[in-house]
Structures are given as structure tokens and as C-alpha cells.
Write a protein that holds these residues in place. Structure first.
Motif: not given
Length: 926
Positions: A757-760, A779-781, A784-788
Motif C-alpha cells: 500500500d505504501e509503495l502504491l 513489478s513481477v508477473m 503482488k501487483l499483477s492481479e487485483g
């Protein structure tokens, strides 16, 4: 019933794509098909319908913020548009000065309107058929018509009485809400009538095993059949106990027709189901009973104000952990501990004063009926149902059983639908009902995870200690079969433990595949009948007895009780693993993994086909829906190989964005002519990595605002960052510094301490500050950031995918998966000869790996375009993206926007295409 030109009662004006989606969904259900629906989340609808005056209406503003918290929509405020994704990372602009709020939704409403329109139509047609079949043949037409009207009027009156009762409940709730908002609430909060007696000093006789008669094979087989087969998790074992003398469902009035079709809507998490319930509230459908008609003209005689209004009957099901209202049981925290304590409180030998007072029984039927009516009065989410149970004083976990038959649509998370044992425990039958699974791109993984189980050497050693302690305590009281079977369990667990010790001592590879015979080679283990032992573990409740005794002993030693109960009771974990050993070897395999000086043993389900097949065979229709389901042949080959092409239908819908809002390009070479091929053998080429950095730096100069770059793994992301930080030859700057001239760089980390959350929030704040060129997020496929996470609007004007995230074929798990796929293909290729069979097997293995890879890629690509007015550039960096084979596995809406000939053109031309795209968008928006 045709879906053409049908009114689906959508609360807004749908786009053509939504209409096509709903028409296809309606037809698919009507024809009893299995349908796979791909529809990007951005499929929004007309936005001019909803306005809130936020200047003067503070309650509307509060309602808007609550709405946004649950829906996480794209919100347009006047001329400003932004995305809310939860948490503090996405701040709203000051909205008190703005007058118009426009909300854009996703595909959920299309699923709701298409399926429920079919359901009401079906119920109406069935009602008319039932009326006609009840009429006597040979009577004059006027008598038949009169009888038909009377039967319809009687049914309407009964339904109206129910609706009136529910309306009174809604009115009373609204009155109480207003009273609360006005500050006129009671000073004392009603306390739950929970178990308040002090924990008694229990004698240890309660932990004795009941006599067990293993020779009564007929009885044992019948009990085993009633409990089903397959892999049972610890939670499932607890759930199954409900079938053996669980709470009584209260009798309720106005029993519905047991043959009425229902819709079971399933998604991954309770939060997604909560969002679905909020969208469901927006839909108003005509009643399932047709209006009364005029004698001659056949026209409706009901006044508009007097017409029957039939509310949506919705029920949300959840686990004990979610719905338990007993404070002492909830405090245990762990799902398995909650399940076991709940069942302990219902045991016949438990004194009445210590039983759970919330469990439904014949004495509190009135409370069950009250709970039922309050639950059905409105569309409730799972939290609402828990609150109703607390208010009424009845257990919502058990009381919801009495509501299933009254519901039109039932929502539940994956585990409660996908496990047969869980469905049986919930008294759910899918026979001739409609099953809709949303966010279905993870369905096959979910099935495999639910039916897989692991155990560690440390857990096995603790289990041996607990079993030995128990056996020594009760050695004079254990009779016959109990003594024999406990000895067998100890032998088997010791055998597994001894083998795992040798694995650890030999310093074998960090992971590998095992055969069941490897771990069951201890002295006397070959004499054990595994199926009888499995049955004994189910029926004797050995794990619960041992765990109860250990907990009792711990309490006697003044050890913290809660600390002992917050972890999963180890014997339940071991029992689940032992039962998994009884599964067909063709469906799954055993693996070991050495980590942190411990050995973990895991049974993994490799083939989900049979576990989902029984759902498909029972249900009238099955719908799998997702924003990105491509490549769809993956499901046809590995989930539905037994279905004919006529039964399985696939549907892929485009985006609502106009074609000029998206540009998609494969990038085959870098700015310095390096061929981009990020295969395992070539991706370490530092020259190519540096060229990648300089190419991204050039793209960052022409892509405004936010750019998200996806890599194949965390390790490779870290390797790339290390190379980018090195000074470039003949330059003072590094590749990373070249990028930072245009964008502030952020990167995802595998470190658990990193707060996503802090990164975003930092990424979003940098972009919205507008002081520089924006930000770049690495990011990485599959991370944590690839879905949702929705990188809409400024947050994702560019999405760059680096390489293809093929799974690590060197890992034991993936080798087993690929071999399993190849073996199935080999066995199915009869008549082609050995060479042809081997060729088909090899092709199936390659196809399986490519499809697994592209499912991950497509999820990443879908993060950017989220609504009709959004626009972005998608760049796929690897020469393989230029091949027709890989491009065919992209979603339709991406394939349709691929720039022709982009794979052959120099990167300078590609950068020019991207620059021209954003130049045109800026010109249109000024």
C-alpha cells in the motif's frame, strides 16, 4: 425463451458489448451449456444516470465514499477522473466544489442481469406450466380460464403476504437507522447470551475413544459412502461432523418448491462477494408470478401501485470463522480450532449448560424464522448476516441452512463450492441448478490447492509425541480395535518421519518427487490396510480426542490456553495428509522440499478434472467468467476434456474503449540492436539487459504519467536493477539514471516487510503531483501487483511486459505437471503409433507450458485499460511476441489493436508510433 431484443432490466443503459454478453449468457443457461466468458473489467455502461450534489448534501457525499470503498470504481468528478483502489494510496480530489459524480462499473452487473433475467423468466414459464397441468381436461374453456386466474391470484396472494412481511422488516430497519443517525440510540448495547460459565475442571474420561468395531464392514462402508471420498482438509473433516447429529434446521412456513432452479455464484474471496452483493442491490426485476389478466382482453388488471413487487432473495454463505457469534469460540482465531470447538460444544455428552446457546434447535425455531425473514428482507452481504445473527441471538452459520431453499441466488467462496464434502456439510445440492464462477482464471489452481495438503517433519515429530503421550495415558482403557489402529497410526507416522530424516541427513536435492512406497516402508507398515485406517481416522475422532487431551493437560500446567489453540492442531494436519495418500496416484504426486533445516512433504493434486466434473454433471449450466480467460483452450484441454464441442461454448468480448484508445506493439530489438530474447539460457546477457534499460528510458520520454513494467520473476528483477545501476561505457550515467531523467523509479520487492500500500501510495502521489514526467513501477508477473490492482488512467499510461514468464521446468512440481499432461496426451493418441503418440505428448507439454505462461501475461496486460475513456500503450518485449503462435494466445481486444508489422520495424519506429499515439490523445483532450 429467446434472448434476442430482451430487456435485461439493467439499471443503466448498457453498451452493445454488455447486451451481447447478457444475450449469450441467457442463451447459454437456457440451453444448459458450459460457457467460458471473457469480458474485460472495463466493460462499463452509460454514465449520465447518477448524479449527487456534493456541495449541499453531506449524507450523499458519505454515501459516495462508502460506495467507492466497496465498489472501487473509476469515478469522474466534473472534468476530473481518477481511480479509487482502496487504502490511503488513492486520495480523492476535493469534491465539495464539484456537482456531478459519474460511476463506471465492471462486468458483474452484466452477469447479474443476464442470469437473473433468465431465472425469473424460467420461474414464470414453469409457474404457468404448473397451472395448466393442474387443470382438468375436457372442461369448457371459460371454466379453465377462470380456474387458471384463481390459481394465479391465490399464488400471488401467498407471495404478496411474504413480500409484505419483508417490507415491514425493511421499514423497521430504516426507522431504527434514522433513529441511530439522529443520535437517539440506547445507552446499553445488547450483550450476546454467550457461554458465561467458568471453564470447568474436566476429568480426562471425556477424551477416551468410543469402542470401534472395524469388522462391521457393511456399517463402515455405508458411513464412508455418506462422507464421500477424495482429499479432506482439516476444515472439511470438521465440517463433515455436522452430518453426524448436527443442529436441527427449524421448520419454516410456506415451503418453496424443491424443484425451483437457483443460481450459485462463486468467487475467490468474501470481499469480492461483498462487492457483488452491493451491485445486486441495484437491480430490479419483474416478479416470477405473472400479473392478473383481464377476462376478455387478457391485459393486466393490476394497478401500478398494487402490482406485485418481488424482491431478490439472496443468501451469502460463509465458514464458521466468518459467521460464528460465540465470543469464546471466535476468540480461538484459527479456522480448524473454531470448527473443532464448535463441534465439541454440540457433542451429546457435553452438559446442557455448557453447550452453545446459539445453535438452532426445536426450542428456538421462532428465532430461526426471525433470522430468515431479516436475511431475505434485503440483499445482505456476509457481514450483514453475521450482525443479524448477533441481533437475533441465533447462530448464522447453521441458521442459513434453513434459508437456502428460499433463495434465488446464493453466493459463496471457492472452498465451499469446490469441495464435495463442504457442499454436503452445507446441505447444498447443485442438481439442475446454475453455477456461475467469477474471476475464474484461477479456478484450476484453486481446485488443486484445495485438494492438496502438506506436512513437515517437525509436525510429524510433534504428532508422534502427542500420540505416544495419549496412548500411554489411556493404555489400560484402550480396547480392541482402538489399540490396534492407534498402533498402526504410530507406525505409519514413524515410517514417514524416519524417511524424511534420511532425506534431511543425506543432503539430497532441495526438492524432489516421492512414491508412496518410499515413505511407507517402515516395519509393519506393509501390513496396514490404508482404506480401513482412513475410515478409522474419520469415524473414531482420534485427532480431536488427542488434541483435546493435550490441550486439557496443557491447561492443567497453567500454560496460556489461547497460545495452544491458535495454531492448527497438528494431528488434524497429519490426518489430512494420511488420507491424501489414499488418492489415485494418477491424479496427484508426493513432493519433498528442504527448507530451514526442516523437510516438508506435500501431496499435490495435478489433475483437477474429476473434482470439477461432478459439478458440471450435476448442474443445469456452468458459467466461468473473467476479465481475462485467454487462452481458452487451456480450460477445454485440462478442465473439460470430456465435454463435446456442442456442450462447451467460449465467448470473448472486446473492450468498450474505441480502437484508437489502445496501441499494442511487440518489441523485438532494443535501441542498440540487441535482439530481445529473455529465455532462461539467454536472459543473463548483460548487454541485452543494458539495451533493455536504454530502450525503456527512451519510451519513458514519450509516455506520460505512469508506466508499469512487469518482469518474469523477483530474482530477475533484482538482477536487472543491479545491471542498470552500473555506469554505462563512455557515459557518466547508468541505465537507471537515464530512466530517472524522465520518471521516478519504484520497484516491487519480495520482502514480506515491504508494504505494498505504501509503495502504491508513493507511486500514485508522484504521478498526481504533476511536477515531473511521472513514475515508473517495476513489478513481477504473478506478483503482488499483477492481479487485483487497477492501473487505470494516469497510473498506467504504459504497460511493458519483459519476456515470457514460463514456469521453472527444472522444479520437481512443474516437471510432474508437464509429465502428467504428456502422459494423458500419449494415452489418448491411440492408433497413431509410438512415434505419433510421443509427438502428440510433446506437443501437449509445450502447449500446456505456453498457455500457463500466457495466462499470467494476459492478467498483467489487463491491469491498464479499466473504463471507456481510458487509454494506454502496451509493449511486449521479446522476439517471441512477434510470432503468430504467441499472439494467438492474447485476448481478442489486444490482438485487434496490435500494430501491423511492428515485429519487423526498428525500435525507433516503435518509439515514434508510441509518441504519435500520445500526441494524438493530448490533442483530443485539449
Amino acid at each position: 425463451m429467446s434472448s434476442a431484443d430482451k430487456n435485461f432490466h439493467h439499471p443503466f443503459t448498457p453498451y452493445d458489448i454488455q447486451l451481447q454478453f447478457m444475450q449469450a449468457l441467457y442463451s447459454c443457461i437456457e440451453e444448459g451449456k458450459v460457457g467460458i466468458f471473457e469480458s474485460p473489467t472495463g466493460n462499463a455502461f452509460s454514465t449520465s444516470n447518477l448524479k449527487l450534489n456534493t456541495q449541499s448534501d453531506e449524507s450523499s457525499l458519505r454515501a459516495l465514499l462508502n460506495f467507492c470503498y466497496f465498489f472501487k470504481p473509476t469515478v469522474q468528478l466534473g472534468a476530473l477522473e481518477f481511480a479509487y483502489k482502496g487504502g490511503p494510496a488513492y486520495k480523492y480530489v476535493p469534491i465539495r466544489t464539484l456537482t456531478e459524480v459519474v460511476l463506471l462499473q465492471g462486468k458483474s452487473l452484466s452477469l447479474i442481469c443476464g442470469s437473473l433475467s433468465w431465472l425469473r423468466d424460467h420461474k414464470r414459464a414453469k409457474f404457468l406450466d404448473t397451472i395448466d397441468q393442474s387443470l382438468s381436461d375436457g372442461e369448457p374453456e371459460w371454466i379453465l380460464e377462470h380456474s387458471r386466474r384463481e390459481k394465479t391470484r391465490s399464488a400471488r396472494e401467498r407471495r404478496k403476504q411474504l413480500e409484505d412481511r419483508l417490507a415491514k422488516i425493511r421499514a423497521e430497519e430504516e426507522r431504527q437507522r434514522k433513529k441511530f443517525m439522529d443520535g437517539d440510540q440506547p445507552h446499553k448495547k445488547r450483550r450476546l447470551n454467550a457461554e458465561t460459565a467458568r471453564s470447568r475442571k474436566q476429568d480426562d474420561s471425556q477424551f477416551e475413544l468410543d469402542d470401534y468395531y472395524s469388522d462391521d464392514d457393511e456399517r463402515a462402508a455405508a458411513n464412508a459412502t455418506s462422507k464421500g471420498d477424495g482429499i479432506f482438509s482439516a476444515d472439511t473433516v470438521a465440517l463433515l461432523e455436522k452430518l453426524r447429529g448436527g443442529p436441527i434446521n427449524a421448520n419454516v412456513d410456506a415451503e418453496p418448491d424443491n424443484d425451483e432452479v437457483q443460481i450459485f455464484y462463486c468467487s475467490r474471496t468474501h470481499s469480492q462477494l461483498t462487492q457483488f452483493a452491493h451491485e445486486l442491490r441495484r437491480v430490479k426485476l419483474p416478479p416470477s408470478i405473472p400479473p392478473e389478466t383481464d377476462d376478455e382482453a387478457g391485459e393486466s388488471t393490476a394497478d401500478a401501485d398494487d402490482s406485485l413487487k418481488e424482491t431478490m432473495k439472496h443468501l451469502s454463505l460463509g465458514s464458521r470463522k466468518t459467521l460464528c457469534i460465540n465470543p469464546k469460540v471466535r476468540a480461538l482465531g484459527n479456522p480448524t480450532a473454531i470448527n473443532e470447538r464448535c463441534l465439541d460444544l454440540q457433542r451429546p455428552e457435553t452438559p446442557a449448560e455448557h453447550k452453545c446457546s446459539f445453535v438452532p434447535n426445536k426450542e428456538n425455531e421462532v428465532l430461526v424464522n426471525d433470522f430468515r425473514d431479516h436475511t431475505l428482507a434485503k440483499v445482505r452481504d456476509i457481514e450483514d448476516i453475521g450482525k443479524i445473527g448477533s441481533k437475533v441471538g441465533i447462530c448464522p452459520y447453521y441458521a442459513t441452512r434453513s434459508i437456502v431453499k428460499y433463495s434465488e441466488i446464493i453466493t459463496l467462496p471457492y472452498p465451499l463450492l469446490l469441495q464435495r464434502s463442504a457442499r454436503e456439510a452445507l446441505d447444498i445440492s447443485l442438481k439442475n441448478h446454475v453455477v456461475i464462477i467469477d474471476e475464474a482464471h484461477n479456478l484450476m489452481d484453486a481446485i488443486s490447492n484445495i485438494h492438496s495438503v502438506s506436512v513437515s517433519l517437525t509436525q510429524l515429530q510433534l504428532a508422534i509425541y502427542q500420540l505416544t503421550t495419549y496412548a500411554q495415558k489411556y493404555k489400560t482403557r484402550l480396547k480392541g480395535s482402538n489399540r490396534v489402529y492407534i498402533t498402526q497410526v504410530l507406525r505409519l507416522v514413524n515410517s514417514i518421519s524416519d524417511y524424511m530424516k534420511t532425506v534431511l541427513e543425506r543432503k539430497r536435492p532441495a526438492e524432489g518427487v516421492l512414491r508412496p512406497s518410499d515413505i511407507m516402508a517402515g516395519k509393519g507398515v506393509d501390513q496396514i490396510n490404508p482404506h480401513k485406517l482412513s475410515r478409522y481416522l474419520h469415524e473414531s475422532k482420534l485427532a480431536r480426542k488427542v488434541d483435546g487431551y493435550i490441550e486439557h493437560s496443557t491447561e492443567s500446567e497453567d500454560t496460556d490456553k489461547n497460545a495452544a489453540r491458535t495454531s492448527v492442531p497438528v494431528l488434524f494436519q497429519v490426518q489430512s495428509f494420511l488420507i491424501s495418500l489414499m488418492n489415485p496416484s494418477s491424479e496427484g504426486k508426493l513432493f519433498f522440499e528442504i527448507a530451514q533445516n526442516d523437510v516438508h512433504l506435500k501431496y499435490m493434486l495435478l489433475d483437477p478434472t474429476n473434482h470439477f466434473r461432478e459439478i458440471v454433471e450435476d448442474a443445469k449450466a456452468v458459467i466461468l467468467a473473467g476479465g481475462t480467460m485467454s487462452p481458452m483452450e487451456y480450460y477445454a484441454e485440462h478442465l473439460f476434456p470430456y465435454l463435446s464441442s456442442g456442450r462447451l461454448k467460449t465467448y470473448s468480448y472486446g473492450h468498450v474503449i474505441p480502437p484508437d484508445n489502445l496501441v499494442a506493439l511487440p518489441v523485438v530489438k532494443g535501441a542498440f540492436n540487441s535482439e530481445f530474447e529473455f529465455t532462461y539460457s539467454k536472459r543473463n546477457d548483460e548487454r541485452m539487459i543494458i539495451d533493455l534499460g536504454r530502450t525503456i528510458a527512451a519510451l519513458c520520454r514519450v509516455i506520460p504519467d505512469g508506466v508499469v513494467v512487469f518482469f518474469s520473476s523477483y530474482d530477475y528483477l533484482n538482477q536487472v536493477l543491479a545491471a542498470w545501476r552500473k555506469p554505462l561505457p563512455n557515459l557518466k550515467s547508468s541505465a537507471l539514471e537515464l530512466i530517472e531523467q524522465s520518471k521516478t523509479v519504484f520497484h516491487e520487492s519480495q520482502d514480506k516487510a515491504t508494504n505494498t500500500d505504501e509503495l502504491l501510495q508513493s507511486y500514485s502521489s508522484t504521478i498526481n503531483a504533476g511536477s515531473g514526467g511521472g513514475a515508473l513501477l517495476l513489478s513481477v508477473m504473478g506478483g503482488k501487483l499483477s492481479e487485483g490492482i487497477n492501473f487505470s488512467d494516469k497510473l498506467g499510461r504504459g504497460v511493458i511486459v519483459v519476456g515470457l514468464p514460463f514456469p521453472n521446468i527444472r522444479s520437481a512440481v512443474w516437471q510432474a505437471k508437464v509429465e502428467h499432461v504428456g502422459q494423458k496426451a500419449y494415452e489418448s493418441s491411440h492408433g497413431t503409433g509410438p512415434e505419433g503418440s510421443r509427438s502428440k505428448a510433446k506437443a501437449a507439454e509445450v502447449e500446456f507450458l505456453e498457455n500457463s505462461c500466457m495466462r499470467t501475461v494476459n492478467q498483467c496486460i489487463g491491469r491498464a485499460i479499466r473504463h471507456q475513456n481510458d487509454y494506454a500503450a502496451i509493449l511486449m518485449m521479446d522476439r517471441r511476441y512477434g510470432t503468430q503462435r504467441i499472439q494467438n494466445k492474447l485476448p481478442n481486444w489486444i490482438r485487434q489493436n496490435l500494430v501491423a508489422g511492428a515485429a519487423e520495424q526498428p525500435v525507433e519506429r516503435t518509439i515514434g508510433d508510441v509518441s504519435g499515439f500520445f500526441r494524438r490523445k493530448r490533442a483530443l483532450n485539449t
